[in-house]
Write an enzyme that holds these catalytic residues in place. Sequence first.
Site, PDB file in Angstrom:
ATOM      1  CB  CYS A   2      -6.850 -68.663  67.161  1.00 20.49           C
ATOM      2  SG  CYS A   2      -8.026 -68.042  65.927  1.00 20.49           S
ATOM      3  CB  CYS A  47      -2.592 -68.715  67.287  1.00 17.90           C
ATOM      4  SG  CYS A  47      -3.458 -70.075  68.096  1.00 17.90           S
TER       5      CYS A  47
END
Length: 233
Positions: free
Chosen positions: A229, A121
């Site tokens: 994320c 991420c």
Amino acid sequence: MTLTETDDKLRELAERAGRELEDAPALSILTWAAETFGKRFCVTSSMEDAVVAHLASRAFPGVDVVFLDTGYHFPETIGTRDAVDAVMDVNVITLTPRRTVAEQDAEHGPRLYERDPDLCCALRKVRPLEEGLAGYDAWATGLRRDESATRADTPVVGWDARRRKVKVSPIARWTQDDVDAYVAEHGVLTNPLLMDGYASVGCAPCTRRVAQGEDARAGRWAGRAKTECGLHG
């Protein structure tokens, strides 16, 4: 004016607006952002739906809508982006990571999203967004307080200390019913996956359908403690 002085003024502006606009309609919040920042304001969208992009286009026709193409999106998500670009009065800007998926695999090994999803991420979302937002003083998101416990305190306007920017969340006080009503009233584009069992749409390898009664974000990073994320904290 020094960078620190500029940051202080923007932070003070954000905190004041957060208080003053707490009960304002979403369109009014976006109108304030457009009038305050002009072309140095943008909307970010995951293309789960185009609600905030649609609202922003009413406040600021031609507004920049920033989309992160991680290289792992569902085809439906890319299709939603293309449809938004084609039919709405916005300027879609697609950001991409520094490395392609193949290049990342060569450096870190395949399926990094399974072995170290936080790093994946960071490389494919967080870093590209920070670079892509460099030319803006303020950015808008579709965060809602009812989505998860980690988002329950989201201000409608706040200060993004990491990026040193004003962060606008015009639908923070909305519920899913409010979103659904706006979509129905205005015929807003939504990701087809929302009609196929997905309640929250992210990268394909890290997103699954949710069962009836599950939390909307239960399908993201299922089986892990990870719930965000990293874009929003």
